[in-house]
Scaffold this motif. Structure first.
Motif, PDB file in Angstrom:
ATOM      1  N   ILE A  96      -0.074  50.820   8.744  1.00 16.49           N
ATOM      2  CA  ILE A  96      -1.497  50.995   9.079  1.00 16.49           C
ATOM      3  C   ILE A  96      -1.865  52.458   9.313  1.00 16.49           C
ATOM      4  O   ILE A  96      -3.053  52.807   9.337  1.00 16.49           O
ATOM      5  N   THR A  97      -0.865  53.330   9.467  1.00 21.78           N
ATOM      6  CA  THR A  97      -1.139  54.752   9.695  1.00 21.78           C
ATOM      7  C   THR A  97      -0.716  55.628   8.518  1.00 21.78           C
ATOM      8  O   THR A  97      -0.818  56.848   8.591  1.00 21.78           O
ATOM      9  N   LYS A  98      -0.242  55.006   7.458  1.00 24.67           N
ATOM     10  CA  LYS A  98       0.246  55.744   6.286  1.00 24.67           C
ATOM     11  C   LYS A  98       1.328  56.754   6.675  1.00 24.67           C
ATOM     12  O   LYS A  98       1.349  57.890   6.202  1.00 24.67           O
ATOM     13  N   SER A 120      -5.527  46.186  11.252  1.00 21.89           N
ATOM     14  CA  SER A 120      -5.276  46.587   9.867  1.00 21.89           C
ATOM     15  C   SER A 120      -5.601  48.056   9.652  1.00 21.89           C
ATOM     16  O   SER A 120      -6.282  48.691  10.463  1.00 21.89           O
ATOM     17  N   GLU A 121      -5.138  48.572   8.542  1.00 18.71           N
ATOM     18  CA  GLU A 121      -5.473  49.947   8.156  1.00 18.71           C
ATOM     19  C   GLU A 121      -6.981  50.101   7.974  1.00 18.71           C
ATOM     20  O   GLU A 121      -7.554  51.135   8.328  1.00 18.71           O
ATOM     21  N   GLU A 122      -7.626  49.059   7.448  1.00 19.84           N
ATOM     22  CA  GLU A 122      -9.068  49.107   7.208  1.00 19.84           C
ATOM     23  C   GLU A 122      -9.844  49.204   8.517  1.00 19.84           C
ATOM     24  O   GLU A 122     -10.852  49.914   8.610  1.00 19.84           O
ATOM     25  N   GLU A 150      -8.664  56.312   9.522  1.00 22.78           N
ATOM     26  CA  GLU A 150      -7.797  57.485   9.400  1.00 22.78           C
ATOM     27  C   GLU A 150      -7.006  57.769  10.675  1.00 22.78           C
ATOM     28  O   GLU A 150      -7.506  57.625  11.792  1.00 22.78           O
TER      29      GLU A 150
END
Length: 212
Positions: A144-146, A110-112, A116
């Motif tokens: 997940i990496t924006k 996940s992104e969390e 960054e």
């Protein structure tokens, strides 16, 4: 493609996809991402690539995702690093100074957990996945990496002449997968010396994906 396929590859040391000296397209074109020293680069399906050592030597931080824990253990051994290891839900986190490797299914990352990301280097992920998995992978990676900028390496060859992976991915597919979120630019297209796996003529293609 089942996880057991990749686990078996590593157990048998059948890792022809692993480049012993790293990828020349990385050192040639990485600057196109316009990152700063200390920025964090994500490498999906990283294996034990020597490209990680190159990025660290250039002053970047590295995060990677890899299904095979054996590959990650070998990576740290070859870099002579002793990792701290944490369990984060279904993901195992190997970490040392400036390096975080997440072991497990990338779709569980996940992104969390990843946190960054300033840039992405995809040399072995998109080309490793069969066609029906690639749409979900590209959407998940961007989420997940924006939509971090990417240096993407692909292969083009006659797929009917050789079963992947690595799979052949056309220029059109690159645009279909990424054009909505990225400006897509081909940086180079080069013949693979001796052909892919020594069996079929192929080209290795470098792409720059810049967020719109």
């Amino acid at each position: 493609m089942e996880a057991t396929y990749w686990h078996d590859k590593w157990k048998k040391n059948d890792i022809g996809f692993h480049e012993a000296s790293g990828n020349s397209l990385l050192s040639e074109f990485f600057s196109q991402l316009c990152l700063s020293k200390g920025d964090r680069v994500f490498i999906p399906l990283c294996g034990k690539t020597r490209d990680i050592g190159w990025l660290l030597s250039e002053g970047y931080r590295v995060a990677g995702a890899e299904l095979s824990e054996m590959a990650v253990q070998q990576l740290f051994e070859e870099m002579e690093l002793t990792p701290e290891i944490d369990q984060l839900d279904s993901i195992k986190h190997y970490k040392a100074k400036n390096i975080d490797i997440f072991v497990g299914d990338i779709f569980d990352l996940s992104e969390e957990i990843l946190q960054e990301v300033d840039g992405i280097y995809d040399r072995a992920a998109l080309v490793a996945l069969p066609q029906d998995i690639r749409p979900g992978y590209t959407q998940h990676l961007m989420a997940i990496t924006k939509v971090a900028p990417q240096l993407l390496i692909s292969f083009e060859y006659e797929q009917s002449e050789l079963a992947g992976p690595p799979f052949s991915i056309s220029s059109q597919e690159i645009f279909d997968r990424y054009d909505e979120e990225y400006q897509v630019k081909m940086l180079a297209s080069r013949d693979v010396p001796g052909g892919l796996k020594g069996l079929v003529p192929a080209r290795e293609v470098a792409w720059l994906l810049s967020k719109r």
